[in-house]
Design an enzyme around this catalytic site. Structure first.
Site, PDB file in Angstrom:
ATOM      1  CB  SER A   8      23.958 -17.361 -15.122  1.00 54.10           C
ATOM      2  OG  SER A   8      23.880 -16.006 -15.502  1.00 54.10           O
ATOM      3  CG  ASP A  35      21.316 -13.178 -14.521  1.00 55.25           C
ATOM      4  OD1 ASP A  35      20.439 -13.343 -13.653  1.00 55.25           O
ATOM      5  OD2 ASP A  35      22.325 -13.901 -14.625  1.00 55.25           O
ATOM      6  CG  MET A  37      21.375  -7.200 -14.373  1.00 55.50           C
ATOM      7  SD  MET A  37      23.146  -7.286 -14.075  1.00 55.50           S
ATOM      8  CE  MET A  37      23.303  -8.967 -13.504  1.00 55.50           C
ATOM      9  CG  PHE A 143      28.272  -6.775 -10.595  1.00 54.34           C
ATOM     10  CD1 PHE A 143      28.675  -6.060 -11.719  1.00 54.34           C
ATOM     11  CD2 PHE A 143      27.727  -6.092  -9.522  1.00 54.34           C
ATOM     12  CE1 PHE A 143      28.548  -4.676 -11.758  1.00 54.34           C
ATOM     13  CE2 PHE A 143      27.593  -4.705  -9.547  1.00 54.34           C
ATOM     14  CZ  PHE A 143      28.004  -3.992 -10.674  1.00 54.34           C
ATOM     15  N   GLY A 144      27.985 -11.071 -12.068  1.00 54.11           N
ATOM     16  CA  GLY A 144      28.440 -12.448 -11.953  1.00 54.11           C
ATOM     17  C   GLY A 144      29.765 -12.473 -11.204  1.00 54.11           C
ATOM     18  CG  ASP A 175      21.100 -16.244  -9.448  1.00 59.81           C
ATOM     19  OD1 ASP A 175      22.230 -16.577  -9.851  1.00 59.81           O
ATOM     20  OD2 ASP A 175      20.405 -15.355  -9.990  1.00 59.81           O
TER      21      ASP A 175
HETATM   22  C1  DX5 Z   1      23.673 -12.028 -10.296  1.00 56.54           C
HETATM   23  C2  DX5 Z   1      22.909 -12.850 -11.288  1.00 56.54           C
HETATM   24  C3  DX5 Z   1      23.354 -14.268 -11.342  1.00 56.54           C
HETATM   25  C4  DX5 Z   1      24.755 -14.415 -11.865  1.00 56.54           C
HETATM   26  C5  DX5 Z   1      25.326 -15.697 -11.343  1.00 56.54           C
HETATM   27  O1  DX5 Z   1      23.117 -10.778 -10.222  1.00 56.54           O
HETATM   28  O2  DX5 Z   1      21.544 -12.864 -10.970  1.00 56.54           O
HETATM   29  O3  DX5 Z   1      22.472 -15.073 -12.086  1.00 56.54           O
HETATM   30  O4  DX5 Z   1      24.821 -14.429 -13.272  1.00 56.54           O
HETATM   31  O5  DX5 Z   1      26.664 -15.734 -11.656  1.00 56.54           O
HETATM   32  P1  DX5 Z   1      27.741 -16.390 -10.695  1.00 56.54           P
HETATM   33  O6  DX5 Z   1      27.417 -17.865 -10.659  1.00 56.54           O
HETATM   34  O7  DX5 Z   1      29.015 -16.079 -11.365  1.00 56.54           O
HETATM   35  O8  DX5 Z   1      27.598 -15.762  -9.341  1.00 56.54           O
HETATM   36 ZN    ZN Z   2      20.285 -14.426 -11.918  1.00 53.64          ZN
END
Ligand code: DX5
Ligand code: ZN
Length: 217
Positions: A8, A35, A37, A143-144, A175
């Site tokens: 991602s 991603d 948002m 969020f990541g 994900d």
């Molecule tokens: C979360 C996103 C994910 C995110 C994954 O809302 O859809 O794709 O970027 O990141 P990680 O692996 O850090 O959870």
């Molecule tokens: Zn995602």
């Protein structure tokens, strides 16, 4: 098929996206997860069409575009134009999901549907045949870097049962919070595609981390 890895880019360095895309081009990654948002469907805003177009210019791999936006139907054609190869919409954001999926396919993209952690798998029973990739969110989207929800394994088993029961050709994507600790079990219970952001980009050697995720047997 052997499993696919979709890093991602949300966890990439936005001031040096070109460098990260080049790294992904040279890595064992299969797709690049993008991603989107909108600050409404999820409490965060990422980026839009100009950034996707810039990524597309440099990317040698398909773009797996995850829409965390309300009313995604308004923009399906625009995402195709911007360079999406796979377009994933959220079940929770689509009133006429069957129509949305057909439109994505008519535009020549693979159609994906994402399920939030609280959304039951059997909601998709009537349309599973039309879904190219069913994405199980293993965090609440937005969020990541969030912690993986352990219930995800059981949910994947339910998806696998549904696919087997119906004979659908749907691939299972996961994900959120994916790392080298949970990935082997995710694959063992039936996942086909692993998205991973902060674990890859936060590691000392992202290319090696991608190879390690790809190399799980
Ligand atoms: C979360 C996103 C994910 C995110 C994954 O809302 O859809 O794709 O970027 O990141 P990680 O692996 O850090 O959870
Ligand atoms: Zn995602």
């Amino acid at each position: 098929m052997s499993h696919l890895i979709a890093p991602s880019i949300l966890s990439g360095d936005f001031a040096n996206l070109g460098k990260d895309i080049e790294m992904l081009n040279n890595s064992a990654a299969d797709w690049i997860h993008v991603d989107i948002m909108d600050g409404v469907f999820v409490p965060n805003i990422s980026f839009g069409f100009p950034v996707i177009k810039a990524i597309k210019k440099l990317a040698a791999k398909p773009l797996d575009v995850h829409l965390m936006i309300i009313k995604p139907d308004r923009y399906i054609h625009r995402f195709k134009e911007a360079g999406a190869d796979n377009l994933i919409v959220h079940f929770e954001a689509c009133t006429h999901l069957h129509r949305t999926i057909q439109t994505i396919k008519q535009e020549g993209m693979r159609a994906g549907v994402a399920l939030n952690p609280h959304t039951a798998v059997n909601n998709l029973e009537a349309i599973i045949h039309d879904v190219d990739q069913l994405m199980i969110m293993s965090v609440n989207p937005g969020f990541g870097g969030q912690r993986f929800i352990e219930q995800t394994y059981q949910k994947i088993e339910l998806v696998r049962n549904l696919i087997e029961k119906t004979g659908a050709n749907t691939k299972i994507e996961v994900d959120g919070g994916v790392n080298l600790t949970n990935a082997p079990k995710l694959l063992a219970v039936g996942a086909h595609i692993l998205v991973s952001g902060s674990f890859i980009f936060g590691s000392v050697n992202p290319m090696e981390t991608i190879s390690a995720l790809k190399g799980i047997s």
